[in-house]
Motif scaffolding. Structure first.
Motif, PDB file in Angstrom:
ATOM      1  N   ASN A  25       0.811  -1.223   0.000  1.00  0.00           N
ATOM      2  CA  ASN A  25       0.000   0.000   0.000  1.00  0.00           C
ATOM      3  C   ASN A  25       0.844   1.274   0.000  1.00  0.00           C
ATOM      4  N   ASN A  26       2.191   1.116   0.005  1.00  0.00           N
ATOM      5  CA  ASN A  26       2.997   2.328   0.088  1.00  0.00           C
ATOM      6  C   ASN A  26       4.336   2.282  -0.655  1.00  0.00           C
ATOM      7  N   VAL A  27       4.477   1.389  -1.620  1.00  0.00           N
ATOM      8  CA  VAL A  27       5.708   1.337  -2.414  1.00  0.00           C
ATOM      9  C   VAL A  27       5.325   1.338  -3.893  1.00  0.00           C
ATOM     10  N   ILE A  28       5.962   2.232  -4.640  1.00  0.00           N
ATOM     11  CA  ILE A  28       5.761   2.281  -6.087  1.00  0.00           C
ATOM     12  C   ILE A  28       7.091   1.942  -6.745  1.00  0.00           C
ATOM     13  N   VAL A  29       7.028   1.033  -7.710  1.00  0.00           N
ATOM     14  CA  VAL A  29       8.231   0.611  -8.427  1.00  0.00           C
ATOM     15  C   VAL A  29       8.067   0.908  -9.907  1.00  0.00           C
ATOM     16  N   GLY A  30       9.213   1.068 -10.583  1.00  0.00           N
ATOM     17  CA  GLY A  30       9.216   1.286 -12.020  1.00  0.00           C
ATOM     18  C   GLY A  30       9.149  -0.043 -12.755  1.00  0.00           C
ATOM     19  N   GLU A  31       9.330   0.026 -14.053  1.00  0.00           N
ATOM     20  CA  GLU A  31       9.293  -1.165 -14.901  1.00  0.00           C
ATOM     21  C   GLU A  31      10.415  -2.133 -14.520  1.00  0.00           C
ATOM     22  N   ILE A  32      10.189  -3.415 -14.763  1.00  0.00           N
ATOM     23  CA  ILE A  32      11.226  -4.423 -14.552  1.00  0.00           C
ATOM     24  C   ILE A  32      12.261  -4.269 -15.660  1.00  0.00           C
ATOM     25  N   VAL A  33      13.532  -4.129 -15.277  1.00  0.00           N
ATOM     26  CA  VAL A  33      14.595  -3.938 -16.263  1.00  0.00           C
ATOM     27  C   VAL A  33      15.486  -5.167 -16.423  1.00  0.00           C
ATOM     28  N   ASP A  34      15.468  -6.070 -15.427  1.00  0.00           N
ATOM     29  CA  ASP A  34      16.281  -7.285 -15.505  1.00  0.00           C
ATOM     30  C   ASP A  34      15.642  -8.333 -14.610  1.00  0.00           C
ATOM     31  N   PHE A  35      15.636  -9.575 -15.048  1.00  0.00           N
ATOM     32  CA  PHE A  35      15.079 -10.624 -14.217  1.00  0.00           C
ATOM     33  C   PHE A  35      15.621 -11.978 -14.653  1.00  0.00           C
ATOM     34  N   ASN A  36      15.560 -12.918 -13.708  1.00  0.00           N
ATOM     35  CA  ASN A  36      15.811 -14.332 -14.005  1.00  0.00           C
ATOM     36  C   ASN A  36      14.994 -15.133 -13.012  1.00  0.00           C
TER      37      ASN A  36
END
Length: 137
Positions: A25-36
């Protein structure tokens, strides 16, 4: 047309608004740029004031400003979106479901009022977080 799901929140120590994906309810994240299989990395990760969080409606006002839950909007131009109120009335925007807003207790299916350019006949003039005085009569 599918609605873009994103949220906006206020970062008090930076005195700025950010948009992205809401986590909890209180964290905003940007787009995923790297993942595995073991981790993922986003463009940014930012705590926001949970009272300020609002969901994007998928619509823009007459100036092209994105309309978020918690915005305060008023009618624009000579046409009327909400016919039972005068032109100077102000409304708090609350997301109900895809392209529907709750405005002063009345549900409006805004898709009926969307112009060809994707805008609605409203003007965002502030939000309830920073400008509660706009709702005073």
């Amino acid at each position: 047309m599918p609605r873009e799901i994103k949220h906006r929140g206020f970062v008090p120590d930076q005195e700025t608004w950010i948009t992205g994906n809401l986590i909890g309810n209180n964290v905003i994240v940007g787009e995923i740029v790297d993942f595995n299989d073991e981790y993922f990395t986003t463009e940014f990760w930012q705590k926001v004031d949970p009272e300020s969080v609002g969901q994007y409606t998928g619509l823009k006002d007459i100036a092209g400003t994105e309309i978020y839950e918690g915005n305060i909007a008023q009618k624009a131009g000579n046409r009327y979106l909400i016919k039972w109120c005068d032109k100077t009335a102000r409304y708090v925007v609350e997301v109900l479901k895809a392209y529907a807003l709750l405005v002063r207790g009345v549900e409006f299916p805004l898709w009926q009022y969307v112009e060809e350019n994707g805008q609605v006949n409203l003007e965002v003039i502030g939000n309830i977080y920073e400008h509660p005085e706009l709702l005073e009569s």
